[in-house]
Write a protein that holds these residues in place. Sequence first.
Motif, PDB file in Angstrom:
ATOM      1  N   SER A  65      -7.535   6.388  -5.730  1.00 42.26           N
ATOM      2  CA  SER A  65      -7.073   6.397  -4.343  1.00 42.26           C
ATOM      3  C   SER A  65      -6.734   7.814  -3.888  1.00 42.26           C
ATOM      4  O   SER A  65      -7.047   8.217  -2.758  1.00 42.26           O
ATOM      5  CB  SER A  65      -5.852   5.490  -4.179  1.00 42.26           C
ATOM      6  N   SER A  67      -8.637   0.621  -1.348  1.00 40.69           N
ATOM      7  CA  SER A  67      -8.516   1.944  -0.738  1.00 40.69           C
ATOM      8  C   SER A  67      -9.666   2.224   0.223  1.00 40.69           C
ATOM      9  O   SER A  67      -9.459   2.609   1.381  1.00 40.69           O
ATOM     10  CB  SER A  67      -8.468   3.008  -1.846  1.00 40.69           C
ATOM     11  N   SER A 104      -2.080   7.577  -1.808  1.00 40.39           N
ATOM     12  CA  SER A 104      -3.426   7.588  -1.229  1.00 40.39           C
ATOM     13  C   SER A 104      -3.446   8.494  -0.001  1.00 40.39           C
ATOM     14  O   SER A 104      -2.789   9.531   0.040  1.00 40.39           O
ATOM     15  CB  SER A 104      -3.865   6.167  -0.871  1.00 40.39           C
ATOM     16  N   THR A 123      -8.619  -4.888   4.426  1.00 37.97           N
ATOM     17  CA  THR A 123      -8.245  -5.300   3.067  1.00 37.97           C
ATOM     18  C   THR A 123      -7.880  -6.778   2.981  1.00 37.97           C
ATOM     19  O   THR A 123      -7.528  -7.253   1.903  1.00 37.97           O
ATOM     20  CB  THR A 123      -7.046  -4.474   2.571  1.00 37.97           C
ATOM     21  N   HIS A 148       0.812  -1.216   0.000  1.00 40.22           N
ATOM     22  CA  HIS A 148       0.000   0.000   0.000  1.00 40.22           C
ATOM     23  C   HIS A 148       0.844   1.264   0.000  1.00 40.22           C
ATOM     24  O   HIS A 148       0.378   2.337  -0.398  1.00 40.22           O
ATOM     25  CB  HIS A 148      -0.941   0.000   1.213  1.00 40.22           C
TER      26      HIS A 148
END
Length: 797
Positions: A308, A358, A265, A403, A260
């Motif tokens: 994102s 996201s 993001s 997630t 990530h």
Amino acid sequence: MRGYPVILFTASLIIGIIFTVFVNPFIDAFLPAAIVIIVVAILFLILKLKSTLNSQKLKVLSIVLIGFIAGSILALEKDSVKTLNIHREKNVKVTGKITSVELKRERSIQFMVECDSLQVNDNTFFTGLNLICRIYDTELKKLDSIYNKIYPGNIIELSGTFSSGRERRNPGEFDFRKYLESKDISGVITLTTTDDLKILGDEYDFFKSTIHDIRTSIDSRISELHDRKTSGLLRGLLLADRTEINAEVKNDFIDSGVVHILAVSGLHVGYILMIFILLTGRFNIKIRMLMTIAGILSFLLITNSPPSVFRACVMAIVFILAKLTGRSSNIYNSLAIAAAIILLFDYKELFNPGFQLSFSAVLAIAVFVPLLTRVVNSGFIKSGILKNILILSIVSFAAQIGTLSLTLMYFGKISLIGLMANLIVIPLAGVIIAIGILTLCISPLSFLIASLSAETNMLLTSMMLELVRFSSNLSFAFTPVKNFSMIDVLVFYVHCIFIICFIKRFTNNISKIVFVILVAANIFIFTSFDNEEVLVPGNLNVMVIDVGQGDAILIKFPNGETALVDAGDANYFFDAGERIIIPLLDYLGINKIDYAFISHLDSDHYAGFVSLIYNNRIKKVFKPQTDSSSNKDLRFEAYLKKMQIPFEDYSTGVREFGSAKIYFLTSQYVNNAGFSHNNKSGVFKLVYGDSEILFTGDIELAAETYYANKYKTFLQSDVLKVAHHGSETSSTPSFISYVKPEISLISAGVQNKFNHPSDIVLQSLDDYSRILRTDKSGAIILSSDGREFSLIEWKNF
């Protein structure tokens, strides 16, 4: 929901989209009735007529219906993607307008084209197709020159090879064609030289071109100040372009549970937010907030507005505006506003993994962090430092829980060290981003100071990449998880909601822990119900992998051992070993191949093994005798020795693999008879009970005649791996008459330039057997219980 109607609207919008996409046949009958209901509901609201429903319920009903119908209307356009009934075609001529230009890659440039006309052979189509255009050129100066000339809005003419995109041709493989369709892109056109592109006019889109120039300028400055690995990382972190981060590094981030970090993001927007708050500290509150909003919007444009970043920017702006207007801010409402705006622009983003990951991460943080933070702050922890570490861990833990199921579905693995790795990588990435921005800001004023700052960042980047690489290589870094489906994802989230709703009913911590453990066990049980193995346990499984124009055949013996006969081609543009076989092995849960059989050292048979060996996926190699006059043979043998891979030359004999046997038919005579390279291919017969399959490499007439005369009826087999991809130089009638296969397997690329397989060969084989071809059906899987082979329809999994 009373104070936050957007949450209700967004939830209804999502349900409407999903309903229409998956229940489309019924929507035509449903839609008119729904529109009538919603019109009546709106009239009730406007005219304030009395009804049996109170005004609040009527308002809720109206919002639900408006959201649902809006989602349905948006999703009704799902068949609007224009396509050509062409898989691959050379010398396609296109005239159209450039709509966007990506940052330059090391050896290529890429941009989007909206076609006005497309000519295939003598047929001209006037279309509105959206195409990706990729240009490669060995002369890098030419690439630089054309990259500096093209801008969004340019009218261009080009000629290249059209492809509709590779569909899912092997189990677990990414469906690139489906991905392109989800983006309303009809295909890819590839040019091998910049000379095939002409700019027809000076028209350009001022706004998009300005953004492109800014992105290019920032990218050039990043590359100028930093080494390649740091510039590639900063390009990803600051400009949301990960094309210069190599696949090995990306895979390390995935295995470490910190991938990530590479997706721009909320974390990155948070740093932008802090920077502008610090820079505008001397202004009054309104000016500070307005300047901060301007900074966030600028960052959104510079990153090319991926979902994102858009989500994070909308949430940040909603939060700032709420503070500015004295309204209370709510993370769920901000999230709903961001999701609604994105989906109203493009409903297909709902099915984009980036969108899902996201939003699920932020939603989980919103749900779990306040609950767990209250536990940390309850008083049993006295150390302030320990509290801060735990709170940071909680944020990371919540995001990973949110997630988790999606990660299992899309990546097929779960990181076991992600929580610990994030404790170090997240702050380190934040420092790298901050220093990167500072370096870019300083560079126009003092290149020397900027260079010193960049040196610091290069050191920090090396530390982070080394840490991630070390973490990913730990034996316990991650565990593969197979067959995690969308149904399993839904099961996971339903159970999570169940935990949130009922955990408050338990009065003590022990009962809460037991409750969570029981629900987790329930998730494990329910997600196991739909698990199906592509390769049948306890059987002999043979999979002809679709590697394009080449050979690669995976064997799983009844005792669980594995073998790989050839591994496809590898070149600068595409490596079958890295791009097809390794992901397939991961999907099947195969860590290492026990035995690699190289039929012969033609590139389309052995080159894919190089990356497999480099990635430590091969235990032992069987290969033809080394030709001392061939530099290729000598280099490959030296590579095997360097990588400490044990190898053995083919020789006549029989080997047992559990309850299966391999009869090696290649003898010393083949090596000494003056046969051609293809005719020296390793030939062997695999036998399991009454099931037999003959492997032939690329042997041609001379070798087929030799084997037919020497082994005669012993060649007879249920299945034949047809030699040389079905070339007319092989599969002679005499040889086929001895084999008499019931099934013939042909590995060939779709519309390959050699026109394999030959019609003559197909006609000869058709007299004996059912013909299965990778160019027609993708991967082919046969499974035998020792009595007969059956075809596995893997696309149904």
